[in-house]
Design a protein around this motif. Structure first.
Motif, short mmCIF file in Angstrom:
data_model
loop_
_atom_site.label_atom_id
_atom_site.label_comp_id
_atom_site.label_asym_id
_atom_site.label_seq_id
_atom_site.Cartn_x
_atom_site.Cartn_y
_atom_site.Cartn_z
N SER A 93 20.04 42.75 40.80
CA SER A 93 19.26 41.77 40.06
C SER A 93 17.97 41.41 40.79
CB SER A 93 20.06 40.49 39.85
OG SER A 93 21.22 40.76 39.13
N ARG A 105 16.68 30.25 37.79
CA ARG A 105 17.75 29.80 36.90
C ARG A 105 18.81 30.88 36.78
NH1 ARG A 105 17.58 30.15 31.35
NH2 ARG A 105 15.32 30.30 31.33
N TYR A 106 18.35 32.13 36.72
CA TYR A 106 19.27 33.25 36.60
C TYR A 106 20.20 33.33 37.81
CZ TYR A 106 20.72 38.12 36.69
OH TYR A 106 21.45 39.26 36.77
N GLY A 109 22.67 30.54 37.93
CA GLY A 109 23.76 30.85 36.99
C GLY A 109 24.75 31.82 37.60
N LEU A 110 24.22 32.86 38.27
CA LEU A 110 25.12 33.84 38.89
C LEU A 110 26.00 33.18 39.95
CD1 LEU A 110 23.20 37.19 39.56
CD2 LEU A 110 24.92 36.71 37.85
N SER A 139 29.23 29.33 32.49
CA SER A 139 28.22 30.15 33.17
C SER A 139 27.91 31.39 32.35
CB SER A 139 28.67 30.52 34.59
OG SER A 139 30.05 30.67 34.67
N SER A 140 28.94 31.91 31.66
CA SER A 140 28.67 33.04 30.77
C SER A 140 27.70 32.62 29.67
CB SER A 140 29.99 33.54 30.20
OG SER A 140 29.81 34.14 28.96
N LEU A 143 24.23 32.42 31.05
CA LEU A 143 23.60 33.69 31.39
C LEU A 143 23.35 34.55 30.15
CD1 LEU A 143 25.47 34.30 34.70
CD2 LEU A 143 23.03 34.01 34.42
N HIS A 146 20.22 33.45 28.73
CA HIS A 146 19.14 33.33 29.72
C HIS A 146 17.78 33.44 29.05
CE1 HIS A 146 17.04 33.60 33.49
NE2 HIS A 146 16.43 34.68 33.06
N GLY A 239 22.33 39.15 26.88
CA GLY A 239 22.01 38.65 28.22
C GLY A 239 21.39 39.75 29.06
N VAL A 243 24.03 40.90 34.26
CA VAL A 243 25.04 39.93 33.84
C VAL A 243 26.12 40.62 33.02
CG1 VAL A 243 25.43 37.98 32.33
CG2 VAL A 243 23.55 37.94 33.93
#
Lengths: 602, 105
Positions: A93, A105-106, A109-110, A139-140, A143, A146, A239, A243
């Motif tokens: 990523s 933010r990504y 989230g991860l 969280s899913s 993401l 996103h 997404g 992810v």
């Protein structure tokens, strides 16, 4: 045990630091990646450790909610999968998301996802599982959505969340039911309670256990996207691709299988033998596996193909759990995680190189343009279609073996899926990687940088050798990594050859899809049925009931009634206040006369 | 000499005429005059009672004293009342009560 607590809370601390302190700092991606790498190191150190530790989180009377960590072969093996793939996905990523505006933010989230997933894996009781189960859902959701600026991404996130809610409702009922049967929520004490219950109520036992297991299975149906709640997973491909690799292929969607297997191990597998619920689980798994494989054959979006393939493989695992060969399912989960993450990351690299082109009919010839990605992708494909001696081969063999021993119909379905899997994967490879390029985007594709291909290469290695790594796998099936030249081997080899050669002949050198089956392209009309029938009907019914209550009872009687009462009293009083002097004078006069009359004559 | 009842009858008639005028007439000056008429009716009653209620062979003068008070207060009331009517007319260009309904609810 301390390191296990660090393992659990490190990602949470990192996510909180990212969100609250660092915000959009350029350090965020590296901090998240470092925490994932640290988690991987801790997971490796924890391999083979056993133990249990925890604390009471909330107590109500003599009932307490516990946050506890259960370390055993199952959880440490699963942690290795989660953190291993998590780390590689983080690294991937770094390159894939480097131009994204919301990169922080990504990564936050991860990290949140890593925390939630760790919680599910390490949980020592069902309530904790449920809490983290919901957290992975969140969280899913974050993401998948996103790129929320795209309406389709926002919708997909909502759809995923809602589908999971449907399943989780059953899950919760199941947990409560199981609690009432066994008197315990902890996995450790569950078996004891269950046997006590069995002795006390032998007549009720099977029926209630079946119901509880089916309710809990609802949660797995939602999270692992089995029929009929499978619709969210293909949409979740909106997404970012890493992810999809981490959450929607390797770890979160496998949590359902993990949880079912954990339940089976805790209660004792023999209780599940011949249980009605087990048959249902096996059949739903098999049906999902077949339906998803059929749908995959007609998709043109590279990620959708992989998504349906994931559905199909998850169906395999669920079927294995239903056949009470959970360890075979878990072993398939283990191998599948590596090669499916590899395939997704590979598709991410392809999409990245093709300037976010996802249609395989606009690709082509990528093998020459990006050889490392293409070769790793081919290795992943080989593992998925169970080319002998790759990891997928061993685990699929175990599942086929389990099906063959238990139920012939299920075995035939599984064998059909084993034909379809090479078919759609060969189709994907032939169209996207071989031949010549069909659009400018794929024409200008270049090999991706080392931050991307190193994770691919590592995953490729694991995709090949994971079949022999049963020692560190979450569950150790009896004959993992063994090879026998028996009928089963020839059946699966035949399936592989038939599937891939038919696809090769059918799709080689084609520019358009020569086969068009509307039923499969429209996904058996399930989504249409939901969108046009189920959702509107339910929505309209609920809306009508709510409207009735809201408008008639609340608005009409309570709120409106009170206000109308006040208004009508006001109307009466208003008539008295005429503003005409004479009326007042008349009223005074009349009043005086009345007073006089009553005082004098009464 | 006329009897007490005849005085009271006249007084009652005067009061009734006054009340009728207050209730029925629209011109505020007429209403005001009718109010005075009602006061006069009350005064007449007081005088009559004073005349026919003798104390030691003499009329009871308390009643007549009361009448003087009433007349004095009425004079003051007329001054204030007429001033209000003038102010009202200046503000509204009307002394008709059916046009003065600003207090209508």
């Amino acid at each position: 045990m301390n390191s296990a607590w660090i393992l659990l809370f490190l990602p949470l601390v990192v996510a909180a630091a990212n969100q609250l302190v660092l915000r959009k700092h350029s350090l965020v991606p590296y901090l998240s990646t470092a925490s994932a790498a640290a988690s991987l190191v801790i997971s490796i150190l924890l391999l083979g450790k056993e133990g249990n530790a925890g604390f009471d989180w909330a107590s109500i009377g003599d009932f307490s909610l516990r946050i506890g960590i259960q370390l055993d072969g199952l959880s440490t093996g699963m942690m290795l999968v989660v953190t291993g793939i998590g780390t590689l996905v983080h690294v991937f990523s770094l390159a894939y998301m480097k131009d994204d505006e919301a990169c922080s933010r990504y990564f936050t989230g991860l990290s949140l996802f890593m925390f939630s997933m760790t919680g599910i894996v390490l949980a020592d009781n069902f309530i904790m599982t449920f809490i983290f189960w919901e957290l992975v859902g969140v969280s899913s959701y974050l993401l998948i959505g996103h790129w929320y600026q795209k309406p389709s991404a926002g919708d997909a996130a909502k759809k995923a969340f809602l589908c999971n809610r449907v399943g989780d409702f059953g899950f919760m009922v199941g947990i409560l039911l199981l609690w009432s049967l066994t008197g315990s929520l902890a996995f450790e004490d569950m078996r004891e309670g269950m046997i006590r219950f069995q002795d006390a109520n032998p007549a009720l036992f099977t029926g209630l256990l079946s119901t509880a297991v089916l309710c809990i299975f609802c949660g797995a149906v939602g999270k692992s996207a089995q029929l009929p709640l499978h619709v969210w997973l293909p949409d979740a491909m909106e997404g970012p691709t890493p992810v999809s690799a981490l959450i929607h292929a390797a770890t979160m969607v496998a949590a359902g299988v993990y949880m079912l297997f954990r339940l089976q191990v805790s209660l004792g597998a023999e209780l599940f033998e011949g249980l009605f619920a087990s048959h249902v689980i096996a059949w739903i798994g098999a049906t999902t596996s077949l339906a998803a494989a059929l749908m995959a054959t007609q998709q043109s979006d590279i990620k959708k193909i992989l998504a349906y393939s994931t559905l199909s493989q998850l169906g395999y695992m669920v079927m294995a759990v239903g056949l009470v060969h959970g360890e075979a399912g878990m072993f398939h989960l283990f191998t599948h995680a590596w090669f499916k993450a590899l395939l997704f990351l590979g598709s991410g690299a392809i999409i990245y190189a093709c300037h976010h082109e996802q249609d395989i009919w606009k690709m082509g010839g990528l093998l020459k343009k990006m050889p490392i990605t293409a070769i790793t992708f081919l290795i992943g494909t080989a593992a998925l279609i169970a080319v002998p001696f790759t990891s997928g081969f061993f685990s699929k063999e175990l599942i086929l073996h389990a099906a063959k021993e238990s139920n012939m119909t299920l075995f035939i379905i599984a064998a059909a899926v084993a034909v379809l899997t090479p078919f759609y994967m060969t189709r994907l490879v032939v169209i996207a990687l071989l031949g010549k390029s069909r659009s400018d985007h794929s024409d200008h594709a270049k090999e991706v940088g080392p931050l991307m291909w190193v994770p691919l290469a590592l995953l490729a290695v694991l995709a090949v050798i994971a079949g022999w790594l049963s020692g560190i796998a979450p569950a150790q099936p009896a004959h993992a990594g063994e090879f026998h030249l028996n009928a089963l081997f020839f059946i699966s080899l035949g399936a592989l050859l038939i599937g891939s050669s038919v696809a090769f002949i059918l799709y080689r050198g084609k520019d358009r899809d020569p086969v068009c089956i509307a039923l499969l392209r429209e996904l058996f009309y399930v989504d249409r049925f939901y969108d046009n029938f189920l959702v509107p009907v339910f929505q309209n019914t609920v809306a009508a009931i709510l409207h009735f209550f809201d408008e008639l009872i609340i608005n009409g009687l309570l709120v409106g009634g009170l206000s109308r009462g006040a208004a009508s009293i006001g109307q009466v009083c208003r008539a008295i206040q005429s503003g005409k002097l004479q009326y007042y004078a008349f009223a005074v006069g009349l009043g005086v006369i009345l007073v006089v009359y009553f005082t004098v004559f009464y | 000499m006329a009897s007490l009842n005849e005085y009271l009858l006249v007084s009652g008639l005067l009061f009734a005429i006054g009340l009728a005028g207050v209730v029925l007439r629209r011109n505020i000056i007429i209403i005001f005059m009718c109010l005075e008429l009602m006061l006069s009716a009350a005064n007449l009653t007081l005088i009559a009672f004073s005349r026919f209620h003798t104390v030691n062979g003499l009329p009871d003068y308390n009643g007549q004293m009361m009448v003087f008070f009433v007349i004095a207060v009425a004079a003051a009331e007329v001054a204030v009342g007429l001033a209000i009517i003038v102010a009202l007319y200046r503000a509204r260009q009307s002394v008709q009560t059916d046009q003065l309904t600003a207090l209508k609810g």
